[in-house]
Scaffold this motif. Sequence first.
Motif, PDB file in Angstrom:
ATOM      1  N   ASN B 803      33.446  40.247  44.100  1.00  0.00           N
ATOM      2  CA  ASN B 803      34.228  39.620  42.747  1.00  0.00           C
ATOM      3  C   ASN B 803      35.717  39.600  43.295  1.00  0.00           C
ATOM      4  OD1 ASN B 803      31.802  39.782  41.453  1.00  0.00           O
ATOM      5  ND2 ASN B 803      32.220  41.918  40.596  1.00  0.00           N
ATOM      6  N   GLY B 804      36.373  38.771  42.596  1.00  0.00           N
ATOM      7  CA  GLY B 804      37.977  38.608  42.707  1.00  0.00           C
ATOM      8  C   GLY B 804      38.409  39.772  41.656  1.00  0.00           C
ATOM      9  N   LEU B 805      39.771  39.768  41.903  1.00  0.00           N
ATOM     10  CA  LEU B 805      40.514  40.598  40.908  1.00  0.00           C
ATOM     11  C   LEU B 805      41.239  39.777  39.853  1.00  0.00           C
ATOM     12  CD1 LEU B 805      41.640  43.713  43.238  1.00  0.00           C
ATOM     13  CD2 LEU B 805      39.943  43.716  41.410  1.00  0.00           C
ATOM     14  N   GLU B 806      41.557  39.757  38.911  1.00  0.00           N
ATOM     15  CA  GLU B 806      42.599  39.235  38.009  1.00  0.00           C
ATOM     16  C   GLU B 806      43.976  39.539  37.844  1.00  0.00           C
ATOM     17  OE1 GLU B 806      41.768  36.552  35.201  1.00  0.00           O
ATOM     18  OE2 GLU B 806      39.781  36.162  36.069  1.00  0.00           O
ATOM     19  N   MET B 807      45.002  38.928  38.124  1.00  0.00           N
ATOM     20  CA  MET B 807      46.317  39.670  38.040  1.00  0.00           C
ATOM     21  C   MET B 807      46.877  38.706  37.195  1.00  0.00           C
ATOM     22  SD  MET B 807      48.359  40.003  41.437  1.00  0.00           S
ATOM     23  CE  MET B 807      50.121  39.441  41.441  1.00  0.00           C
TER      24      MET B 807
END
Lengths: 119, 811
Positions: B803-807
Amino acid sequence: MSKENIKNLEEMTFYPAGPLNQFLVQIGRVVEVDGQQIAVFRLSDDRIFAVLNRTPHPKGGPLAEGIVSGHYLYDPLYDWKIDLTTGLVQAPDTGQVQIFPVKVEGDQVFIATENLQKA
Amino acid sequence: MGKDREKLVVIGNGMAGISAVEQILKLTTKFDITVIGSEPHPNYNRIMLSYVLEGSKTIDDIVLNDLGWYKDNGITLHMGRAVAKIDELNKEVITIDGLKVPFDKVIIATGSNSFILPIPGSDKEGVVGFRDIADCNQMLDAAKCYKKAAVIGGGLLGLEAAKGLVQLGMDVTVVHLMEDLMERQLDHQAASMLKAELERQGIKFKMGAQTVELLGDARVSGLRFADDTVLDAEFVVMTVGIKPNITVAKDSGIEVNRGIVVNDYLQTSMEGVYSVGECTEHRGTCYGLVAPLFEQGMILAKHISGVETVPYEGSIVSTKLKISGVDVFSTGEFIDGPEHTVIANKDDWKRTYKKIILKDNVMVGAVLFGDITDSAQLQKLIKLKTVMTDDLYASLMGTGCCGGEGKKGISVDTMSNDEIVCGCNGVTKGTIVDVITNQGLTTVDEIKACTGATRSCGGCKPVVEQILQYVLGDEFKTAAKQGICGCTTLSRDEIVAEIKDKGLQTTKEVMNVLGWSQTEGCSKCRPAINYYLGMIYPDTHEDEKQSRFVNERMNANIQKDGTYTVVPRMYGGVTTPEDLKKIADVSLKYDVKVVKVTGGQRLDLIGVKKEDLPKVWEELDMPSGYAYAKSLRTVKTCVGSQFCRFGTQDSMGMGAILERKFERLDFPAKFKLAVNGCPRNCAESCTKDIGIVGNDGGWEIFVGGNGGIKARLADSLCKVKTDEELIEICGAIMQFYRETGNYLERTSEWVERIGLDHIKAVIVDDIEGRKALMERIEFALKQVEDPWKKALRDKEQTGKLFNGLEMSNQL
């Protein structure tokens, strides 16, 4: 880095990307911002580097899944060797990937995304 | 070109003529050279045609001088043009189509033709010789349309042709007039061992048979022998001998006998005209092998260029059979008579034979079968008429107590500079020494690129290495060594030995202790070392995800847009409506771009987003197909005896058993199997790492096939009667490959590097060893787990990986 850049760095705004423990050592992770992807790498000495998640290779593709050795990244699709500190592709290939300033404060990773173009 | 230059015309564009030209170019620039050849090809290595037929090389691979070479050297080339005669009076060479080429000097190098038996029917369609690319192409075509072939003549060429045709799937019988094969090169003992080995490889023999007629209408349909028996054959290759091609010389009034008669400087009876190679007769002998042609060419080149030279005094010929997995060598006098002393050593277990013949204590001949590592040394000793001594005996035959200890290679220091090291390309010791000293070359590969030595059959590689070592002295070790990647000078075997000796546990430890130049390695060595560690310590090695190539880390194949493909297992290529429904549902739900049937009989879901991978796996709830891994990929099967009317074995069932048993284990490279229910081979065993063909009463096992970048047909390893033996042999092959293969080395390369005979000795002959291999693979198999299930269990790690991270860029 030139003096001008350091000054810029101080003026830059850093945004939180997540806790340090969310980044596996020597394995890249994608951070999404404004519809764009940044590939973040945690080196074996715990330094963190962030680059645009797009290979400079003309055929394109991501970078986050590459093999990390020291501060170098081996592109997962085309095996180009990229210096994470400068974004420069190493010989015999040429090119440069956009890099983003990173700082770690406490257990948080911060990235300055000012130069990121909107998608 | 300047008018003052002498005009040299070479008739014949084969190995003899062109090697003479190459030698001349090294000595002088005084000639304007024209080459006229009847074949529509540039100069190629005729002795490698057997490999083209066998399928291990293409015609392009065997071209020695491409068209660029002629151009670069200012040579005028006429291809596909035959010469009619040499006009001595007007000093012109005249071609059949009327071209006139003026000359000052001529070299005739027209080679030889296949000798076609003068018997009724020998002019029928489907009867060929084996001399050139055209013959080779005819044989390749025939194999596509016809089944039964006969090869008349059990000499060197005949056996190579027969093996090639067997490889192409034909049913081949070699018909030989004598009771022994290759009787002009081998003694009775070696000939019978050779026959037994070739029979094992599927060639049939009819010995002591004189063919008196070829039967059939327009096309040949069979052979009739002197005893009136008949053999069916739809294709006949005649390899009973060669006939020097002397037509041009004869029609030009040059003295000919069996060949074109020359003196010790290769001069014919016509002023300014030379002859070289197989068309030539020197002191009553015509040679049909490659080495004399280089020796003749060298002396001719010196003489024609005005350089002083010793006379040519004939050649001692030696023979090597070019059939993979059959090593035969002979040189000098090989049949012993009453005047000879014979040293012989026959080993029926290892199937080797070695004989050295002495006359008044001087070595005059030798025959080797099975193990020909001493061939270069023996050839040299015999050429130099060496006297046998106790020391030499010990070095050649072993001391009797500890099997040839202290064995020395040939002494390259006593070798003369103009001695030919590479027989295929005519490279001398002097040339090799020269490029090492003057151009600073330090590896065999560099020498190969520069001089051509070792480029063709590779048989001279040990000698080239010894010359390199001899010239470089102490520098050799460091200079000539290449490691597995740029980070180290250590080879795979050295690394594996160090890991075992020092008990190294992680890639980091290996790289630190063994002095890697880049401390964390590179994309080549890290995955390799991670594999070697897992192979050595199957139970304790902790797999390093960060040292895995992306596909093996993510357990899916990355595509160029960063999406992935998912291939679930379908054991033996068999699925169920329920599984198909699940695949369809998941494909719709996760917006899969394409569902493709793979080459390995399963389904590939293409275009899955990285973060969806764990969900796709969970909902499919099927085992990983390992389509991304250096591991067992698919087991391709045909329908087999469950349903097929031809089936003799249950291929679907056996395919599924093998796939379930050996899946998930890491291999040096990807690994593919096929199981067929009958010899029709619908599941294509010949291009798999292990190919299994069922027959009535058992299975035949093939290894080392490859249908990829460099195609290779699998070699037959053995036949077994029971399913248990089949599984055990498959397991032993896999483990032996796991333990000895270089990372990324497919079995097609591995089989050739290790040698089929050695693999047979380890897997088939050594029953204890095979059981031990099987035990080790069983132990390793106990440690593996389905990676998709494992990923779903370890949710935290999987989240970080997929999973990616959101920023947000808002504070």
